[in-house]
Motif scaffolding. Structure first.
Motif, short mmCIF file in Angstrom:
data_model
loop_
_atom_site.label_atom_id
_atom_site.label_comp_id
_atom_site.label_asym_id
_atom_site.label_seq_id
_atom_site.Cartn_x
_atom_site.Cartn_y
_atom_site.Cartn_z
N LEU A 1 77.78 -5.00 -8.04
CA LEU A 1 77.27 -6.21 -8.68
C LEU A 1 78.17 -7.35 -8.24
CD1 LEU A 1 75.36 -7.59 -10.72
CD2 LEU A 1 77.00 -6.99 -12.51
N ILE A 2 77.61 -8.28 -7.47
CA ILE A 2 78.41 -9.31 -6.79
C ILE A 2 78.07 -10.69 -7.34
CG2 ILE A 2 78.82 -10.42 -4.55
CD1 ILE A 2 78.27 -7.69 -3.26
N LYS A 3 79.10 -11.42 -7.72
CA LYS A 3 78.88 -12.79 -8.21
C LYS A 3 78.40 -13.67 -7.07
CE LYS A 3 81.12 -16.63 -10.64
NZ LYS A 3 80.07 -16.73 -11.66
N LYS A 4 77.34 -14.42 -7.33
CA LYS A 4 76.78 -15.32 -6.31
C LYS A 4 77.55 -16.63 -6.33
CE LYS A 4 72.24 -16.71 -4.58
NZ LYS A 4 70.78 -16.70 -4.87
N ILE A 5 78.22 -16.94 -5.21
CA ILE A 5 79.04 -18.14 -5.11
C ILE A 5 78.47 -19.04 -4.03
CG2 ILE A 5 81.37 -19.01 -4.65
CD1 ILE A 5 82.38 -16.20 -5.41
N PRO A 6 77.97 -20.24 -4.37
CA PRO A 6 77.44 -21.15 -3.35
C PRO A 6 78.48 -21.40 -2.26
CG PRO A 6 76.93 -21.96 -5.56
CD PRO A 6 77.88 -20.81 -5.73
N GLY A 7 78.10 -21.10 -1.03
CA GLY A 7 79.01 -21.31 0.09
C GLY A 7 80.02 -20.20 0.27
N GLY A 8 80.01 -19.20 -0.61
CA GLY A 8 80.95 -18.09 -0.51
C GLY A 8 80.68 -17.24 0.72
N LEU A 9 81.71 -16.63 1.25
CA LEU A 9 81.59 -15.87 2.50
C LEU A 9 80.58 -14.73 2.36
CD1 LEU A 9 82.72 -15.45 5.39
CD2 LEU A 9 84.39 -13.87 4.38
N MET A 10 80.75 -13.87 1.37
CA MET A 10 79.82 -12.75 1.20
C MET A 10 78.46 -13.23 0.71
SD MET A 10 79.18 -9.52 1.48
CE MET A 10 80.65 -8.47 1.48
N SER A 11 78.45 -14.19 -0.22
CA SER A 11 77.17 -14.69 -0.75
C SER A 11 76.32 -15.28 0.37
CB SER A 11 77.43 -15.73 -1.83
OG SER A 11 78.11 -15.17 -2.93
N THR A 12 76.94 -16.03 1.27
CA THR A 12 76.20 -16.63 2.38
C THR A 12 75.65 -15.56 3.31
OG1 THR A 12 77.57 -18.62 2.29
CG2 THR A 12 76.38 -18.22 4.34
N TRP A 13 76.46 -14.54 3.60
CA TRP A 13 75.97 -13.48 4.47
C TRP A 13 74.82 -12.72 3.81
CZ3 TRP A 13 75.51 -8.16 4.21
CH2 TRP A 13 75.13 -7.55 5.41
N LEU A 14 74.90 -12.49 2.50
CA LEU A 14 73.86 -11.74 1.81
C LEU A 14 72.52 -12.46 1.80
CD1 LEU A 14 75.89 -10.27 -1.20
CD2 LEU A 14 74.88 -9.00 0.70
N GLU A 15 72.54 -13.78 1.97
CA GLU A 15 71.28 -14.53 2.01
C GLU A 15 70.42 -14.12 3.19
OE1 GLU A 15 72.40 -18.62 2.03
OE2 GLU A 15 73.03 -18.64 -0.09
N ARG A 16 71.06 -13.64 4.26
CA ARG A 16 70.30 -13.25 5.45
C ARG A 16 70.47 -11.76 5.78
NH1 ARG A 16 74.95 -15.92 7.08
NH2 ARG A 16 76.25 -14.81 8.61
N ALA A 17 71.12 -11.02 4.88
CA ALA A 17 71.37 -9.60 5.14
C ALA A 17 70.06 -8.83 5.28
CB ALA A 17 72.20 -9.01 4.01
N GLU A 18 70.05 -7.88 6.18
CA GLU A 18 68.86 -7.07 6.43
C GLU A 18 69.13 -5.61 6.10
OE1 GLU A 18 67.62 -7.63 10.43
OE2 GLU A 18 67.11 -9.75 10.17
N VAL A 19 68.13 -4.97 5.51
CA VAL A 19 68.22 -3.54 5.25
C VAL A 19 68.43 -2.82 6.57
CG1 VAL A 19 66.94 -1.51 4.47
CG2 VAL A 19 66.85 -3.63 3.14
N GLY A 20 69.34 -1.87 6.58
CA GLY A 20 69.64 -1.13 7.80
C GLY A 20 70.92 -1.56 8.48
N THR A 21 71.47 -2.71 8.06
CA THR A 21 72.73 -3.18 8.63
C THR A 21 73.87 -2.29 8.16
OG1 THR A 21 71.91 -5.45 8.60
CG2 THR A 21 74.29 -5.15 8.84
N LYS A 22 74.78 -1.98 9.08
CA LYS A 22 75.92 -1.13 8.73
C LYS A 22 77.16 -1.98 8.49
CE LYS A 22 74.23 2.90 11.26
NZ LYS A 22 73.84 3.62 10.04
N LEU A 23 77.86 -1.66 7.40
CA LEU A 23 79.10 -2.35 7.04
C LEU A 23 80.21 -1.33 6.85
CD1 LEU A 23 76.90 -4.57 6.31
CD2 LEU A 23 78.49 -5.32 4.54
N GLU A 24 81.43 -1.80 6.98
CA GLU A 24 82.58 -0.92 6.78
C GLU A 24 83.20 -1.15 5.41
OE1 GLU A 24 85.74 0.51 9.85
OE2 GLU A 24 86.60 -1.25 8.88
#
Length: 342
Positions: free
Chosen positions: A170-193
């Motif tokens: 459960l991730i806090k949505k932060i305008p302009g935040g690094l993870m929040s910004t990436w999650l706006e365009r994240a696609e199912v199937g992408t691999k993360l470490e």
């Protein structure tokens, strides 16, 4: 042959899991997994390998001298890993760093399975992992998730139970935040470490009533804890107080409500701080802490929330003469997590 899962918690927050065979000593199991726990003699004479067993059943062994481990120390959970033989899964606190034991954090590759926004406040991020790679962690712990293309990572607590092939955060949505910004365009199937597990905020052995205090997305580790309690059919009383700033900040309440049917003695309240709210319980969690949930101090308290909330609860306990049996807390800020346990 039976084997038991041993969680080794190091001072720097790193946790490593090893399998210990029936009749095998913890020190030997750790060495077999290339983890060099402190030791000098390995014969129960020097006491160098002394650690604290926080949960689980075990045999202390017979081949040690009193100077290495006194009866009082043994009664308080101290063990010699060169002699200790587990008879169940155990959690052991190791009084040194992972680096000193020549081990480090574990890494896991996970595949994005879902990204769901909840109002403008939070995002539920789910990953799939292969069965053989299902992560071992203690409910309440966190991992560092690498943000693709940035060379950086962010820390998030598991909201799912250990050992599952689908893991959630459960991730806090932060305008302009690094993870929040990436999650706006994240696609199912992408691999993360993912790197971890980490942290000293986790559910200990349940021996008395529990009081959970969650602030905002600090709800995540409690969802993991509640799932573990439900799976084990715990009969202890558990009360959760979930505090937020605005009505819109209350997320995943349906998931919390579901545990009232799965967990025999589970209750919860939600609290909203904003004065304009029409919520029936307004203010701060300290204003809605029922005396019965404190159980005269015979309670284990777990708190995860922003620093101001942690400080307010500590002050409330001090001002009202409340001394819980144990008080475990974790402070977090939007882009970093401050790990501080008591």
């Amino acid at each position: 042959m039976a084997s038991y899962r041993i969680a080794l918690n190091f001072e720097d927050g790193v946790t490593r899991f090893v399998e210990c065979n029936e009749g095998e000593k913890v020190l030997d199991a750790a060495f077999r997994n290339k983890i060099n726990l402190p030791m000098d003699c390995s014969d129960g004479v020097c006491g160098t390998c002394k650690c604290r067993a926080e949960s689980g059943a075990y045999d202390l062994g017979d081949d040690f001298i009193d100077d290495a481990l006194t009866a009082d120390e043994a009664a308080n959970g101290l063990v010699l890993t060169c002699q200790m033989k587990p008879s169940s899964d155990c959690v052991i606190a190791v009084p040194t760093t992972s680096g000193a034991c020549k081990t480090g954090q574990q890494k896991l590759t996970a595949t994005v399975a879902g990204v769901v926004a909840h109002n403008d406040v939070a995002i539920v991020l789910e990953f799939d992992v292969e069965a053989a790679a299902a992560p071992a962690f203690l409910p309440g712990q966190y991992v560092n998730i690498g943000v693709p293309g940035s060379g950086q990572s962010r820390s998030y607590s598991f909201s799912s139970a250990p050992g599952e092939q689908r893991i959630g955060f459960l991730i806090k949505k932060i305008p302009g935040g690094l993870m929040s910004t990436w999650l706006e365009r994240a696609e199912v199937g992408t691999k993360l470490e993912l790197t971890g597990p980490l942290g000293s905020f986790y559910l200990r052995e349940v021996q008395r009533p529990l009081l959970f205090l969650a602030g905002g997305t600090g709800l995540a580790p409690f969802l993991s804890m509640l799932e573990v309690l439900a799976q084990s059919n715990s009969q202890q009383k558990v009360h959760l107080i979930y505090g937020v700033t605005r009505d819109l900040d209350l997320v995943l309440v349906d998931e919390i409500e579901a545990y009232t049917k799965r967990l025999a003695n589970f209750t919860y309240n939600t609290v909203v701080a904003e004065e304009a709210s029409s919520h029936p319980r307004k203010g701060w969690v300290t204003q809605h802490m029922p005396p019965e949930a404190l159980n005269g101090g015979n309670v284990d308290v777990y708190l995860c929330g922003p620093p101001a909330m942690v400080d307010a609860v500590r002050k409330y306990f001090d001002d009202n003469g409340v001394t819980p049996n144990s008080f475990h807390y974790e402070k977090f800020t939007p882009n970093a997590v401050v790990r501080e346990a008591a």
